[in-house]
Design an enzyme around this catalytic site. Sequence first.
Site, PDB file in Angstrom:
ATOM      1  N   GLY A 118      40.578  44.265  42.942  1.00 48.30           N
ATOM      2  CA  GLY A 118      41.807  43.858  42.290  1.00 48.30           C
ATOM      3  C   GLY A 118      41.510  42.776  41.251  1.00 48.30           C
ATOM      4  O   GLY A 118      40.843  43.059  40.265  1.00 48.30           O
TER       5      GLY A 118
ATOM      6  N   SER B 137      33.797  45.457  42.682  1.00 51.23           N
ATOM      7  CA  SER B 137      34.663  45.122  41.560  1.00 51.23           C
ATOM      8  C   SER B 137      35.080  43.650  41.683  1.00 51.23           C
ATOM      9  O   SER B 137      34.220  42.771  41.730  1.00 51.23           O
ATOM     10  CB  SER B 137      35.859  46.084  41.531  1.00 51.23           C
ATOM     11  OG  SER B 137      36.540  46.032  40.316  1.00 51.23           O
ATOM     12  N   TRP B 138      36.382  43.340  41.752  1.00 48.33           N
ATOM     13  CA  TRP B 138      36.775  41.953  41.997  1.00 48.33           C
ATOM     14  C   TRP B 138      36.212  41.455  43.327  1.00 48.33           C
ATOM     15  O   TRP B 138      35.884  40.276  43.471  1.00 48.33           O
ATOM     16  CB  TRP B 138      38.300  41.799  41.997  1.00 48.33           C
ATOM     17  CG  TRP B 138      38.769  40.564  42.700  1.00 48.33           C
ATOM     18  CD1 TRP B 138      39.364  40.505  43.922  1.00 48.33           C
ATOM     19  CD2 TRP B 138      38.624  39.205  42.243  1.00 48.33           C
ATOM     20  NE1 TRP B 138      39.611  39.190  44.263  1.00 48.33           N
ATOM     21  CE2 TRP B 138      39.180  38.380  43.257  1.00 48.33           C
ATOM     22  CE3 TRP B 138      38.091  38.620  41.106  1.00 48.33           C
ATOM     23  CZ2 TRP B 138      39.223  36.991  43.138  1.00 48.33           C
ATOM     24  CZ3 TRP B 138      38.127  37.230  40.987  1.00 48.33           C
ATOM     25  CH2 TRP B 138      38.690  36.431  41.990  1.00 48.33           C
TER      26      TRP B 138
ATOM     27  N   ASP C  99      30.479  53.740  34.683  1.00 45.60           N
ATOM     28  CA  ASP C  99      31.589  52.887  35.095  1.00 45.60           C
ATOM     29  C   ASP C  99      32.311  52.380  33.843  1.00 45.60           C
ATOM     30  O   ASP C  99      31.754  51.589  33.080  1.00 45.60           O
ATOM     31  CB  ASP C  99      31.058  51.723  35.927  1.00 45.60           C
ATOM     32  CG  ASP C  99      32.159  50.899  36.581  1.00 45.60           C
ATOM     33  OD1 ASP C  99      33.279  50.876  36.047  1.00 45.60           O
ATOM     34  OD2 ASP C  99      31.871  50.259  37.612  1.00 45.60           O
TER      35      ASP C  99
ATOM     36  N   HIS D 264      33.473  54.148  38.641  1.00 47.72           N
ATOM     37  CA  HIS D 264      33.707  52.832  39.230  1.00 47.72           C
ATOM     38  C   HIS D 264      34.142  52.858  40.693  1.00 47.72           C
ATOM     39  O   HIS D 264      33.822  51.951  41.448  1.00 47.72           O
ATOM     40  CB  HIS D 264      34.783  52.107  38.412  1.00 47.72           C
ATOM     41  CG  HIS D 264      35.132  50.746  38.912  1.00 47.72           C
ATOM     42  ND1 HIS D 264      34.269  49.672  38.820  1.00 47.72           N
ATOM     43  CD2 HIS D 264      36.264  50.270  39.514  1.00 47.72           C
ATOM     44  CE1 HIS D 264      34.841  48.596  39.333  1.00 47.72           C
ATOM     45  NE2 HIS D 264      36.045  48.933  39.767  1.00 47.72           N
TER      46      HIS D 264
END
Length: 337
Positions: free
Chosen positions: A55, A122-123, A276, A304
């Site tokens: 996120g 990711s985050w 990605d 991704h």
Amino acid sequence: MPETQTTDSAAPRRRLYPPREPFRSQVMEMPGGHRVYLEECGIKNGQPVVVLHGGPGGGCSPGMRRFFDPTHYRAVLFDQRGCGRSSPHASVENNTTWDLVADIERIRESLGIERWIVFGGSWGATLALIYAQTHPERVEALVLRGIFTMTRGELDWFYGGGAGAFWPDQWRAFSHMVPAEERGDLITAYNKRLFGEDEAEQIRFARAWAGWESQLAMLAGGAGRGTPSGAYARAFARLENHYFINGGFLETGDQIHRDMHRIADIPGHIVQGRYDMVCPPVTAQKIHENWPGSDLVMVPDAGHALSEPGISEELVGIMDALRDAARESRRQDNATL
């Protein structure tokens, strides 16, 4: 310089573990009026691993439990402030990177865990790196996917037209939600709508924000979710935008890269999709080159998403290898007694 590996498409497939329910779940009261949902899966005395979702604002899903051998690991999953099953939903009050780092430590201490593996994408990879740089003594290893380091260049790539050059139709729909004079800074333009007084407008722009990312998450296009629901999209978009417009609440734009020396001795395992579009591979390569204890696997036919088959297989393989190493170390220790 560390070497980059590419996956072998002919190698045996590593499958996710079967679906499993948590053996314990709870809600923890956190400072600042937040209540954070937490669950534990696997076995109570297993090797601990904490899972950091993406996120910001993505929340955990049942599928995230399936990367860990339930006969060996004690997997700790939680929904970060303001999203998933945590409350207040979509709230950005008292919601910063440093609040989340402190929450991770509160969770670790409350569960009586000394050190753990940190698993995030990711985050979640961003947060994992920052947490490890802040508390290196608490991290046994890092397992990361789709590296994102909150630099201006990464944000400009995704919200300034870089990714849009590859997906022009989706980019036009996303960028043309606002007047032409505001399209030079879409993060600010969306911020006005996501935090305006009209909740219907909030949801409309939230779905456009979340949809833009969802459509680019997988190599084939789309993340298999269709248009995100209003409640999910509102939390996801508001939290992402809040963090991005504030530069992740970091001291400098290159803070994560600057502080890589703090985790030089921590083993790191990075899995990156070659195509990605959300978090381009150049960032993973840069982190890898400045991290002596890391290895990087570039998955040739992946984008991704955590659900990309090649990415899932690599992550399961890494967690199985860490399990085997821990068991062998325990066996050797017992042999010397």
